[in-house]
Design a protein around this motif. Structure first.
Motif, PDB file in Angstrom:
ATOM      1  N   THR A   1     -39.522   1.482 -10.396  1.00 22.03           N
ATOM      2  CA  THR A   1     -39.649   2.619  -9.747  1.00 22.03           C
ATOM      3  C   THR A   1     -39.036   2.385  -8.100  1.00 22.03           C
ATOM      4  N   THR A   2     -38.550   1.240  -7.795  1.00 17.91           N
ATOM      5  CA  THR A   2     -38.263   1.008  -6.323  1.00 17.91           C
ATOM      6  C   THR A   2     -36.805   0.440  -6.115  1.00 17.91           C
ATOM      7  N   THR A   3     -36.171   1.019  -5.274  1.00 18.83           N
ATOM      8  CA  THR A   3     -34.771   0.380  -5.258  1.00 18.83           C
ATOM      9  C   THR A   3     -34.941  -0.740  -4.160  1.00 18.83           C
TER      10      THR A   3
ATOM     11  N   VAL B   1     -40.611  10.773  -7.789  1.00 19.97           N
ATOM     12  CA  VAL B   1     -40.305  12.226  -7.913  1.00 19.97           C
ATOM     13  C   VAL B   1     -39.693  12.626  -6.403  1.00 19.97           C
ATOM     14  N   ASN B   2     -40.209  11.995  -5.601  1.00 20.83           N
ATOM     15  CA  ASN B   2     -39.901  12.368  -4.071  1.00 20.83           C
ATOM     16  C   ASN B   2     -38.220  11.981  -3.879  1.00 20.83           C
ATOM     17  N   LYS B   3     -37.834  10.965  -4.728  1.00 21.72           N
ATOM     18  CA  LYS B   3     -36.307  10.515  -4.703  1.00 21.72           C
ATOM     19  C   LYS B   3     -35.530  11.822  -5.290  1.00 21.72           C
ATOM     20  N   TRP B   4     -36.127  12.157  -6.374  1.00 24.12           N
ATOM     21  CA  TRP B   4     -35.584  12.877  -7.222  1.00 24.12           C
ATOM     22  C   TRP B   4     -35.573  14.506  -6.242  1.00 24.12           C
ATOM     23  N   LEU B   5     -36.551  14.661  -5.408  1.00 22.97           N
ATOM     24  CA  LEU B   5     -36.837  15.814  -4.794  1.00 22.97           C
ATOM     25  C   LEU B   5     -35.524  15.864  -3.480  1.00 22.97           C
ATOM     26  N   MET B   6     -35.473  14.837  -2.978  1.00 17.23           N
ATOM     27  CA  MET B   6     -34.438  14.486  -1.909  1.00 17.23           C
ATOM     28  C   MET B   6     -33.066  14.693  -2.329  1.00 17.23           C
TER      29      MET B   6
ATOM     30  N   SER C   1     -39.166  14.841   2.088  1.00 19.79           N
ATOM     31  CA  SER C   1     -37.891  14.779   0.723  1.00 19.79           C
ATOM     32  C   SER C   1     -37.216  15.848   0.806  1.00 19.79           C
ATOM     33  N   VAL C   2     -37.931  17.384   0.536  1.00 19.10           N
ATOM     34  CA  VAL C   2     -37.109  18.285   0.476  1.00 19.10           C
ATOM     35  C   VAL C   2     -36.476  18.629   1.878  1.00 19.10           C
ATOM     36  N   LEU C   3     -36.878  18.734   2.779  1.00 16.10           N
ATOM     37  CA  LEU C   3     -36.305  19.332   3.955  1.00 16.10           C
ATOM     38  C   LEU C   3     -35.376  18.333   5.125  1.00 16.10           C
ATOM     39  N   GLY C   4     -35.683  17.069   4.631  1.00 12.56           N
ATOM     40  CA  GLY C   4     -34.795  16.193   5.078  1.00 12.56           C
ATOM     41  C   GLY C   4     -33.821  15.932   4.176  1.00 12.56           C
TER      42      GLY C   4
END
Ligand code: 0A1
Ligand code: ZN
Length: 877
Positions: A289-291, A755-760, A793-796
């Protein structure tokens, strides 16, 4: 707009606190509806004031309900105290007394995430900088240091874990069957280091034996479903503890050190004494799950917060203007730690690249401020890249000027002299100066002068005398409130190369060496190097020895030479970047003029040679191959033409990809790591080169490359490779990109951090429908406006979306402004940070600039928090 506007406070107005608090006894009766906080403050008048009658003024917040006040157990009648503008004022006090306050708060309704609040099913706190006043009335300033005892009362079935600073000293039950736990922290601390956590948490235990053979219990707490993701953080913590002993002689001081992960957190992490609280995104890690980048970030942040135990907690800040005293020093410490754990050059390149992109932009914009600001309206706005990253550069320059040994003597003196005190940046410099004998009086201007200095370098060679003369002019641009600047003391590391790239020895002021440190102290100064047979190529500002912009007229030949041969790894990278910047600048100009883009790229030759040299560190090769990003190119452009910058980048990347397609394919195949995933430097290096190669290869029109991207996405056993393939697919318009994004969400929908990475990534998709995609994401079940990570994530991601955010009709700016207006009420800190892209309006091309400005004006018409008000008014000034 409000009737009365928030006002600034000034460093020059600092006075010592009229009262001190020797002991702080707190009791929290935690409950889902109302939490009762009782404080007993053992206070006395501060002797530095002499006999004084100033009233006692305690800080509170609009969300704190006062139930009663007592002095030495005498309950004060209403007429003996008043609450004005969130402050509790008591006119008549003895010289020393115990003040008891009972207050009510509602953590479940605290959406600011400052003070005591709820995250998932737990209670947690965030008190830096001025969050404690949202818990109870207090002298909420860092120079009031007190010994805290904290009692937590809660229902043990829902909150079996109840933590605060220091050591657990008592445990029992109330008559109603609630559990009572008492914590005592023997080290005096300011309220901003207070912490409390209660919840149903899982724990991972470990031990660390200090250099003096004391046993320290280490504990990391998370919600139970995350406890399998803390092993890496635990190992990083132990490495940090050992490193601080070996490098700075600093040993941990309590018997227990705890870290708690929470999902809702405004920043990265917090160094509360003995009880660090982390944004779960900065603590949890697992290969799937982590890069790699995130692994390194976890290690760096664990180290950063741990190092604060000395640089921040044992020695703290006198006032918030001195924030860089702890942050600049601690960032320098964590940067050096990471450099020691991995590759020093790679770490330096990454840090400088970030500084030059983001901090330089801040220093050139309306929020520019000195590393030690002279005034502020809201201190939360000053947790900035300037205070942190430029602050760390200042400490690094002191290190360069003093050398390793004297720097260590300086830090020893600083910690010894000021242990248990709240001090200033001047005290830090004084310790460095006193221990080393190096005069730092002019150097101190770095703390008070904002703006990025520019060095203009010219040179001349006298063949007959074998003399090479370098002249450097320094110039710091005007910044808000600082129209003129004085010359700074700037260390410039320099080496000289011959035409074959060999390092040359030369003499400067009687010292003969292959490298010199120039002390630039005047507005213009010349340095004479002797003993040279031929005209050298200068390798200037090695290791980025000062946070400045460098202007020297390097030819492409010079840059190719430095790129292939300089003994300084940082400057090899820097030369390649400069070459790319030169070529991109030509292309940007063509794009602005509406011409067809065309260039004969020298980078093709440079990259070809680089890719053929198997002896090089793959991590460095990956960095050299990475073209300057949109943000950096924007920073160095005036005005900024976002679409044209993007067009130029895409053009150059495609040109390089086509020209070197076979090389990139070969490198991609060669650097595949076949062993089980490990977040170690060597594997990280191979993965980064492989994925950079794939990103180029995918830009070339190659069916095989498209297949390789899809295959890597589908078969990767680690997030680094899977996410790299997904990003490449999304940004290279892969024909399966949409399916891959959808599959990724399906695969990871139960892992919020993924999911946050996906949002971004979804929000940064650069296409004409970007805005409706982003609106869709904000309505998606995975989104939550209460969670700062999701908002970021989304707005960034949207902020990096050139087509969407900078859309010509201004709809991107309008959308961001709408979100700022909503968040301004709920979470002022997050709202204020979201304003950053809008603060750059003056630098944008005229059509976009006007549209951005009108959004700032629209925001200003609202009833604004101090946080947002400060950023918007300064931007429009
Ligand atoms: N001192 C912390 C940063 C920090 C500052 C403010 C916070 O409040 C929301 C949280 C954390 C650090 O340097 O890591
Ligand atoms: Zn910090």
């Amino acid at each position: 707009m409000k009737e009365s506007q928030p006002s600034a406070i000034y460093l020059k107005d600092y006075t010592a606190p009229p009262f001190l608090i020797d002991k702080t006894e707190l009791s929290f009766d935690l409950d889902e509806s109302t939490t009762v906080v009782t404080s007993r403050l053992h206070m006395r008048r501060n002797p530095v004031f002499g006999a004084s009658t100033v009233p006692l003024v305690l800080d509170g917040g609009p969300d704190v309900k006062l139930i009663g006040v007592a002095m030495d157990d005498y309950e004060l009648p209403q007429e003996e105290y008043r609450v004005v503008d969130d402050q509790l004022i008591i006119t008549a006090t003895a010289d020393s007394f115990v003040l008891t306050c009972e207050t009510l708060i509602e953590p479940q309704n605290n959406t600011r995430l400052e003070g005591l609040y709820r995250s998932s099913s737990m209670f947690c706190t965030q008190c830096e900088a001025e969050g404690f006043r949202h818990i109870t009335y207090y002298l909420d300033r860092p120079d009031v240091m007190s010994v805290f005892t904290t009692t937590i009362i809660a229902d043990e079935t829902r909150y079996p874990v109840m933590l605060s600073n220091g050591n657990e000293v008592e445990r029992g039950k109330t008559d109603e069957g609630k559990t009572v736990v008492v914590w005592h922290d023997p080290f005096p601390k300011p309220a901003y280091l207070f912490a409390l956590v209660a919840g149903d948490l899982a724990v991972k235990n470990d031990v660390f034996i200090t250099q003096s053979q004391r046993e320290v219990t280490l504990q990391i707490f998370t919600e139970s479903h995350n406890i399998d993701k803390v092993d890496y953080a635990m190992e990083a913590l132990k490495r940090s503890m050992r490193w601080d002993e070996e490098t700075y002689g600093r040993e941990y001081d309590l018997d227990i050190f705890m870290i708690v992960a929470v999902d809702d957190f405004n920043m990265g992490a917090m160094e509360n004494k003995g009880l660090n609280i982390f944004n779960s995104s900065c603590l949890l890690a697992s290969p799937e799950t982590t890069t790699d980048d995130a692994y390194l970030r976890v290690e760096a942040i664990v180290a950063h917060e741990y190092f604060h135990n000395w640089s921040g907690n044992r020695v703290t800040c006198r006032d918030w203007f001195q924030l860089s005293l702890k942050e600049g020093f601690t960032v320098f410490r964590d940067q050096t730690f990471s450099a020691d754990m991995h590759s020093a050059t790679v770490k330096r390149v990454e840090d400088v690249s970030f500084l030059r992109t983001a901090q330089f932009a801040e220093d050139a914009g309306p929020m520019a401020h000195p590393v030690r600001p002279a005034s502020f309206i809201e201190i939360s706005n000053f947790y900035t890249l300037t205070v942190y990253e430029k602050g760390a550069e200042i400490v690094r320059m002191i290190h360069t000027l003093l050398g390793e040994e004297k720097f260590r003597a300086g830090s020893d003196l600083y910690f010894d002299r000021h242990d248990g005190q709240a001090v200033t940046c001047d005290d830090f410099v004084a310790a460095m100066q006193d221990a080393s004998g190096v005069d730092l009086s002019q150097f101190k201007r770095w703390y008070s002068q904002a703006g990025t200095p520019k060095l203009s370098v010219t040179d001349a060679f006298d063949q007959a005398l074998g003399k090479y003369c370098v002249t450097i002019k320094q110039d710091t641009p005007a910044t808000p409130g600082q129209p003129t600047k004085l010359p700074l003391h700037i260390p410039v590391r320099i080496g000289l190369l011959d035409a074959n790239g060999q390092s040359l020895s030369s003499s400067l002021d009687g010292a003969t060496s292959e490298e010199h440190v120039l002390h630039l102290t005047d507005a213009e100064q010349s340095f004479e190097f002797t003993g040279l047979a031929t005209r050298p190529v200068p390798s200037l500002l090695r290791g980025f020895s000062a946070p400045v912009k460098l202007d020297y007229n390097y030819s492409s030949q010079d840059l190719l030479l430095l790129m292939s041969s300089d003994s300084d790894g940082f400057n090899r990278w820097s030369a390649a970047q400069q070459l790319a910047v030169n070529e991109l600048s030509q292309l940007i100009t063509q794009a602005i003029k509406g011409e067809t883009l065309a260039i004969e790229s020298q980078l093709v030759h440079g990259f070809k040679a680089l890719l053929a040299d198997a002896s090089l560190d793959p991590a460095m090769v990956a960095l050299v191959l990475t073209l300057p990003n949109q943000a950096y190119l924007s920073e160095i452009s005036t005005p900024i033409y976002p679409a044209e910058i993007k067009q130029a980048r895409v053009y150059l990347k495609t040109l390089l990809a086509e020209a070197l397609s076979a090389d990139f394919e070969r490198i991609y195949q060669q650097h595949r790591v076949t062993e089980e995933y490990q977040a170690v430097a060597e594997d990280i290096a191979h993965r980064s080169l492989k994925n950079v190669a794939l990103s180029y290869w995918a830009e070339a029109s190659s069916e095989r490359a498209q297949q390789a991207v899809f295959e890597q996405f589908s078969t990767a056993d680690n997030m680094t490779d899977q996410f790299a393939a997904l990003s490449i697919a999304v940004h290279s318009q892969h024909n399966q990109a949409a399916d891959m994004l959808a599959a990724f969400y399906e695969q990871w929908k139960t892992e919020p951090l993924v999911v946050n990475k996906w949002l971004m990534l979804s929000a940064s998709q650069d296409n004409a429908n970007a805005l409706s995609i982003v609106k869709g994401l904000m309505a998606h079940p995975a989104f939550d406006l209460k969670n700062p990570n999701k908002v970021r994530s989304v707005l960034g991601g949207f902020g990096q979306n050139v087509a969407g955010f900078h859309k010509e009709d201004g709809s991107g700016y309008q959308f961001l402004a709408d979100q700022i207006i909503v968040l301004n009420k709920r979470n002022p800190q997050i709202a204020s940070r979201l304003c950053t892209p809008l603060t750059r309006w003056k630098k944008l091309k005229p059509e976009l600039s006007a549209k951005m400005k009108s959004e700032l004006e629209r925001i200003l018409a609202e009833d604004l928090s101090k946080d947002v008000y400060e950023v918007i008014t300064k931007s429009l000034a």
